[in-house]
Design an enzyme around this catalytic site. Structure first.
Site, PDB file in Angstrom:
ATOM      1  N   ASP A 135       0.849  -1.195   0.000  1.00 49.09           N
ATOM      2  CA  ASP A 135       0.000   0.000   0.000  1.00 49.09           C
ATOM      3  C   ASP A 135       0.883   1.243   0.000  1.00 49.09           C
ATOM      4  OD1 ASP A 135      -2.381   1.431  -0.015  1.00 49.09           O
ATOM      5  OD2 ASP A 135      -2.585   1.420   2.165  1.00 49.09           O
ATOM      6  N   HIS A 138       1.371   5.052  -5.372  1.00 51.80           N
ATOM      7  CA  HIS A 138       0.538   4.422  -6.395  1.00 51.80           C
ATOM      8  C   HIS A 138       0.915   4.818  -7.822  1.00 51.80           C
ATOM      9  CE1 HIS A 138      -1.498   2.720  -3.162  1.00 51.80           C
ATOM     10  NE2 HIS A 138      -2.694   3.257  -3.253  1.00 51.80           N
ATOM     11  N   ARG A 145       8.002  -1.542  -8.422  1.00 47.97           N
ATOM     12  CA  ARG A 145       9.198  -1.730  -7.603  1.00 47.97           C
ATOM     13  C   ARG A 145       8.860  -2.468  -6.311  1.00 47.97           C
ATOM     14  NH1 ARG A 145      10.995   3.324  -8.091  1.00 47.97           N
ATOM     15  NH2 ARG A 145       9.959   4.031  -6.188  1.00 47.97           N
ATOM     16  N   ASP A 164      -6.297  -0.597  -2.816  1.00 48.64           N
ATOM     17  CA  ASP A 164      -6.682   0.380  -3.844  1.00 48.64           C
ATOM     18  C   ASP A 164      -6.637  -0.215  -5.248  1.00 48.64           C
ATOM     19  OD1 ASP A 164      -7.160   2.415  -1.996  1.00 48.64           O
ATOM     20  OD2 ASP A 164      -5.076   3.070  -2.021  1.00 48.64           O
TER      21      ASP A 164
END
Length: 211
Positions: A135, A138, A145, A164
């Site tokens: 998380d 974004h 990565r 998300d």
């Protein structure tokens, strides 16, 4: 699980909806034996959900974040908060807020916070993970990565959680969705029930070249 920690998680500042946070905690609780690790902690809301599971498991949650904020937290972006800027250096610093969140919830005994870039810490990590929660930032570059540096550490039977994940671009950014699809397309993972934008994948095997 620790109900006080769950209540603290619900009340904490952050972007994790309660239903997704509780699903995250349940998945971490049900993961096989081994470390729980979170990439991207912001002010500690999701960390507390994981801490509730870690305490019930008799273990700890390790969280890694550089605490300089993601792209969306920087000046001129949608989620920028001027109060998080350290005036001494002119940069975002979420570490003091994170520490307050964890201390106020009395979770310092189960939370191990590492201040570093996720890929740099991954190069030093050696233990197989039971649960990995991605998380972080974004953008495509950072999401790729994070997946590339941490997924190899997830043990067979371990759970990969990605937050998300929005298949429809109208609902949110696509970088988490793309790494979710990428993980599934390897054939190494099987999807298990998640909640909302939280996707859960169980590692069934390693690709032959990674075995």
């Amino acid at each position: 699980m620790d109900l006080d920690l769950l209540s603290a998680a619900v009340a904490a500042e952050g972007f994790m909806p309660e239903d997704e946070g509780r699903a995250l905690a349940r998945a971490a609780l049900d993961a096989p034996d081994g470390p729980i690790l979170e990439v991207g902690s912001y002010l500690g809301k999701s960390t507390l959900y994981l801490a509730a599971a870690a305490r019930a498991r008799g273990g700890k949650v390790v969280t890694v974040d550089h605490h300089r904020g993601s792209e969306e937290h920087q000046v001129g972006w949608e989620y920028h908060e001027p109060g998080l800027v350290d005036p001494a250096v002119g940069l975002i610093d979420t570490l003091p807020g994170f520490r307050r969140t964890i201390a106020a919830a009395r979770a310092e005994d189960v939370v191990v916070a590492v201040v570093a870039r996720a890929e740099e810490f991954a190069a030093l990590w050696s233990a197989p993970l039971a649960f990995l929660f991605l998380d972080g930032s974004h953008t495509d570059e950072s999401a790729q990565r994070d997946l590339g540096s941490w997924a190899p550490h997830l043990a067979v039977g371990g759970i990969l959680a990605i937050h998300d994940v929005f298949p429809d671009p109208a609902d949110g950014g696509q970088a988490p969705y793309r790494i979710y699809r990428q993980a599934l397309d390897t054939g190494e993972f099987t999807e298990i029930p998640g909640q909302g934008s939280l996707r859960l994948l169980r590692r069934d095997r390693f690709a032959p070249e990674d075995a």
